[in-house]
Scaffold this motif. Sequence first.
Motif, PDB file in Angstrom:
ATOM      1  N   UNK A 145       0.859  -1.181   0.000  1.00 35.24           N
ATOM      2  CA  UNK A 145       0.000   0.000   0.000  1.00 35.24           C
ATOM      3  C   UNK A 145       0.897   1.233   0.000  1.00 35.24           C
ATOM      4  N   UNK A 146       0.641   2.141  -0.936  1.00 32.85           N
ATOM      5  CA  UNK A 146       1.469   3.342  -1.020  1.00 32.85           C
ATOM      6  C   UNK A 146       1.018   4.432  -0.051  1.00 32.85           C
ATOM      7  N   UNK A 147      -0.142   4.260   0.575  1.00 31.19           N
ATOM      8  CA  UNK A 147      -0.625   5.179   1.608  1.00 31.19           C
ATOM      9  C   UNK A 147      -1.712   4.455   2.403  1.00 31.19           C
ATOM     10  N   UNK A 148      -2.473   5.187   3.220  1.00 28.67           N
ATOM     11  CA  UNK A 148      -3.497   4.594   4.095  1.00 28.67           C
ATOM     12  C   UNK A 148      -2.893   3.617   5.091  1.00 28.67           C
ATOM     13  N   UNK A 149      -1.699   3.946   5.580  1.00 28.70           N
ATOM     14  CA  UNK A 149      -1.053   3.143   6.616  1.00 28.70           C
ATOM     15  C   UNK A 149      -0.280   4.081   7.527  1.00 28.70           C
ATOM     16  N   UNK A 150      -0.344   3.816   8.836  1.00 27.33           N
ATOM     17  CA  UNK A 150       0.402   4.606   9.809  1.00 27.33           C
ATOM     18  C   UNK A 150       0.924   3.693  10.898  1.00 27.33           C
ATOM     19  N   UNK A 151       1.805   4.216  11.738  1.00 24.17           N
ATOM     20  CA  UNK A 151       2.272   3.497  12.922  1.00 24.17           C
ATOM     21  C   UNK A 151       2.664   4.537  13.959  1.00 24.17           C
ATOM     22  N   UNK A 205      -8.334  -2.891   1.532  1.00 25.24           N
ATOM     23  CA  UNK A 205      -9.458  -2.114   2.033  1.00 25.24           C
ATOM     24  C   UNK A 205      -9.355  -1.678   3.479  1.00 25.24           C
ATOM     25  N   UNK A 206      -8.330  -2.113   4.187  1.00 24.43           N
ATOM     26  CA  UNK A 206      -8.180  -1.774   5.603  1.00 24.43           C
ATOM     27  C   UNK A 206      -7.250  -0.578   5.772  1.00 24.43           C
ATOM     28  N   UNK A 207      -7.741   0.482   6.409  1.00 27.97           N
ATOM     29  CA  UNK A 207      -6.839   1.566   6.804  1.00 27.97           C
ATOM     30  C   UNK A 207      -6.010   1.035   7.968  1.00 27.97           C
ATOM     31  N   UNK A 208      -4.702   0.925   7.757  1.00 26.40           N
ATOM     32  CA  UNK A 208      -3.849   0.196   8.689  1.00 26.40           C
ATOM     33  C   UNK A 208      -3.207   1.120   9.718  1.00 26.40           C
TER      34      UNK A 208
END
Length: 274
Positions: A145-151, A205-208
């Motif tokens: 995923x190139x976006x919609x992911x954070x930590x 489909x999951x915002x991570x």
Amino acid sequence: MLMRIGANSYGKSECRLVRIDRRARAHRIQDLTVSTSLAGSLDKVHLDGDNTGVLPTDSQKNTVYGFARRGIDSIEAFGLELARHFVDTQHSIHRATVAIEQTMWHPVDDISFRRGGELTRIATVRVDGPQAEVTGGLTGLTLLKSTDSEFQGFARDRFTTLPPAADRVLATSVDARWRFGRIEGVDWDKVFDLAHQALVQAFAGTYSRSLQQTLYAMGEAALDACPELTEIHLSLPNKHHFLVDLTPFGMDNPDVVYYAADRPYGLIEGTVSR
């Protein structure tokens, strides 16, 4: 007896490069492994240790990243551009060879991609007298995923240097093994296809907020799609992508050029059961 140096070359092998083009709504990924090899008037470095005609291999690596910042049309055109640059700018270099391998990614949606060519279907059958047990699964399902992911919001101690990431590239190579609750009347191919599709769609489909959260969402989706399954175990290595610092070359890097690290990596594992 007087010796002489024969044919020789030097370069940087297997520079890993992932370029993400974000200009359109549908992002584009170019995943390259680039190797450079230079040859020319290099007798002095071999015979006398005179490095004045040697462009460091580290500089060659940085050139690859710097040229990638400007854009990559095709790997053939990119290779020509690099090779011509080395020959035209280095008086001691008469021949440059650039070898590029491109790993293909297939879009899942605008910001999620599936890498092709490595997916393997697996199955294990155990028979013990009248009892039989079947597990299925897959390996080598590489997703990004190139976006919609954070930590963010993670525990910290005196050894913590990792900064919070509000927006990051998330990539993994899925190893999934699922257990069948029954073996009579099962359409094995259909279950594999449905589980495979469910894993991919849940990742996309999951915002991570963590890879652990994504793991659970993927396992839950596979079980929902396949009532024949009782549990699924997922092993998800976190394939880290780090922004390349281009400031030493007077260039910015607005989330475009990344170094794809292969190790060390975080390994996230878990089992989702009914």
